[in-house]
Structure formats: C-alpha cells, structure tokens
Motif scaffolding. Structure first.
Motif, mmCIF file in Angstrom:
data_model
loop_
_atom_site.group_PDB
_atom_site.id
_atom_site.type_symbol
_atom_site.label_atom_id
_atom_site.label_comp_id
_atom_site.label_asym_id
_atom_site.label_seq_id
_atom_site.Cartn_x
_atom_site.Cartn_y
_atom_site.Cartn_z
ATOM 1 N N GLN A 1 6.002 -8.224 6.099
ATOM 2 C CA GLN A 1 5.990 -7.442 4.870
ATOM 3 C C GLN A 1 4.624 -6.805 4.661
ATOM 4 N N VAL A 2 4.647 -5.625 4.032
ATOM 5 C CA VAL A 2 3.430 -4.897 3.709
ATOM 6 C C VAL A 2 3.412 -4.664 2.201
ATOM 7 N N LEU A 3 2.245 -4.831 1.615
ATOM 8 C CA LEU A 3 2.088 -4.641 0.172
ATOM 9 C C LEU A 3 1.648 -3.209 -0.080
ATOM 10 N N LEU A 4 2.436 -2.489 -0.875
ATOM 11 C CA LEU A 4 2.126 -1.099 -1.194
ATOM 12 C C LEU A 4 2.022 -0.915 -2.699
ATOM 13 N N THR A 5 1.208 0.047 -3.089
ATOM 14 C CA THR A 5 1.057 0.412 -4.484
ATOM 15 C C THR A 5 1.630 1.809 -4.698
ATOM 16 N N LEU A 6 2.304 1.993 -5.826
ATOM 17 C CA LEU A 6 2.756 3.326 -6.224
ATOM 18 C C LEU A 6 1.582 3.938 -6.981
ATOM 19 N N HIS A 7 0.861 4.784 -6.287
ATOM 20 C CA HIS A 7 -0.395 5.321 -6.813
ATOM 21 C C HIS A 7 -0.123 6.351 -7.906
ATOM 22 N N PRO A 8 -0.732 6.199 -9.082
ATOM 23 C CA PRO A 8 -0.439 7.107 -10.192
ATOM 24 C C PRO A 8 -0.859 8.556 -9.952
ATOM 25 N N LYS A 9 -1.923 8.791 -9.207
ATOM 26 C CA LYS A 9 -2.370 10.172 -8.958
ATOM 27 C C LYS A 9 -1.669 10.788 -7.760
ATOM 28 N N VAL A 10 -1.364 9.976 -6.766
ATOM 29 C CA VAL A 10 -0.742 10.480 -5.537
ATOM 30 C C VAL A 10 0.772 10.573 -5.695
ATOM 31 N N GLY A 11 1.343 9.643 -6.479
ATOM 32 C CA GLY A 11 2.784 9.647 -6.713
ATOM 33 C C GLY A 11 3.599 9.155 -5.530
ATOM 34 N N ARG A 12 2.959 8.421 -4.642
ATOM 35 C CA ARG A 12 3.632 7.880 -3.456
ATOM 36 C C ARG A 12 3.210 6.438 -3.268
ATOM 37 N N TRP A 13 3.981 5.727 -2.450
ATOM 38 C CA TRP A 13 3.638 4.356 -2.078
ATOM 39 C C TRP A 13 2.603 4.426 -0.965
ATOM 40 N N ILE A 14 1.438 3.818 -1.203
ATOM 41 C CA ILE A 14 0.348 3.849 -0.218
ATOM 42 C C ILE A 14 -0.307 2.467 -0.127
#
Length: 182
Positions: free
Chosen positions: A64-77
């Motif tokens: 598993q990989v932990l991703l954040t939904l970035h508020p400025k980028v609008g994507r999971w990174i």
C-alpha cells in the motif's frame, strides 16, 4: 538548519543519485546547476524556484502507498513540501513532512534519493514559482493509521496496483516500482 546545510545535503543527494535513465540524468544535472547558481535555493523564499522534499510512504510489505489529495493540485500525490528552519538536511525535511502530513509515528526513511521532479506551482509565496522536488522512500508499519492534517483534503492508503483515477498515476507507478527494487 542553515541554508548551507540544506544546500550541501541537496547537492550530495543529487550527486550520489544513480539515475535510471537519460531523462533523469539530464534533470539531475539541471538541478545541480540550479543549486550552483542559487545558494539559498533550498528555501521557499527563493522566488524563482526552490528545492522541496517529498516522501513516497509505502507499507513495509510494499502493498500500500499513502497518498494525499492535495488542495492546490487537486490530485492524489505523495506527501511532501518545503524545507523548514528545523531541517538540517533534505532527508530530514522529507521525513518531517511525511510525519506531519501522515500523523504516523515510527516512519523510516531511506536516505538515498529515489527520484526527482520539477513542476510549476503557486505555493505559499502566493506567486508562480517552480518546485524542484527531491523524492525519498519512507517505510510505514503495516496497519499504521494515518491522520489527515490541515494540509490535505483527504489522506488514505491505496493498494499499489489500484491507484485512484485522479492520482498522478505514471509518477506514482514509477515511484512504487523503484521502491520495490530496494
């Protein structure tokens, strides 16, 4: 932290990076040239662009990989951000960012540079700039429960073979493949 210690650590990370292809080798040389021309290039105050530190947080079983939904980028990174006054090195910055943004204690970082990337962004400076991102591999205990910080719209574990549609898929797939080689 000094601008010099961050700068020196970024140079070491890039100099020792065993790039997997010609494109990454070219990026490595470009980032080294940037550092040669920018003694304060690891600090967010450097408006033309600055080194940032990211972490690919993956479970110790590499499932598993932990991703954040970035508020400025609008994507999971991947997790990451700016180097701060408390950071002696870019490795310290990457681990601090991973810990702050995940809320997970006991993360382990591989100090060898995993990859690098550059992208335009309007960050906390409020002006268009460029992030020259150094990415490191961070291992989390299996079963670790993340706690979303205010720097994220969402935060969650994803199976490495079932990433969300809004993920930076090519990038994450590439990073996971590199992580599995270590």
């Amino acid at each position: 932290m000094t601008a010099q210690s961050l700068h020196a650590s970024a140079r070491v990370a890039l100099t020792e990076w065993q790039t997997p292809n010609e494109a990454d080798e070219s990026l490595r040389h470009t980032m080294l040239a940037f550092l040669d021309a920018s003694p304060r290039g690891c600090l967010r105050e450097h408006e033309p662009g600055h080194i940032t530190a990211s972490s690919l947080v993956i479970t110790e079983d590499a499932e598993q990989v932990l991703l954040t939904l970035h508020p400025k980028v609008g994507r999971w990174i991947q997790l990451g951000g700016h180097c701060e006054p408390s950071d002696d090195t870019v490795v310290d910055a990457a681990l601090r960012e991973a810990t702050e943004e995940s809320g997970i204690a006991g993360l382990r970082i591989d100090p060898t540079l995993l990859s690098a990337h550059t992208h335009p962004i309007t960050c906390s400076l409020g002006k268009p700039t460029r992030h020259l991102d150094l990415r490191f591999l961070v291992w989390a205990p299996v079963g670790a429960q993340p706690v979303r910080s205010d720097e994220s719209d969402d935060l969650r574990w994803w199976p490495v073979d079932a990433l969300p549609d809004t993920a930076e898929r090519d990038t994450i797939d590439h990073l996971v493949a590199l992580a599995r080689l270590r």
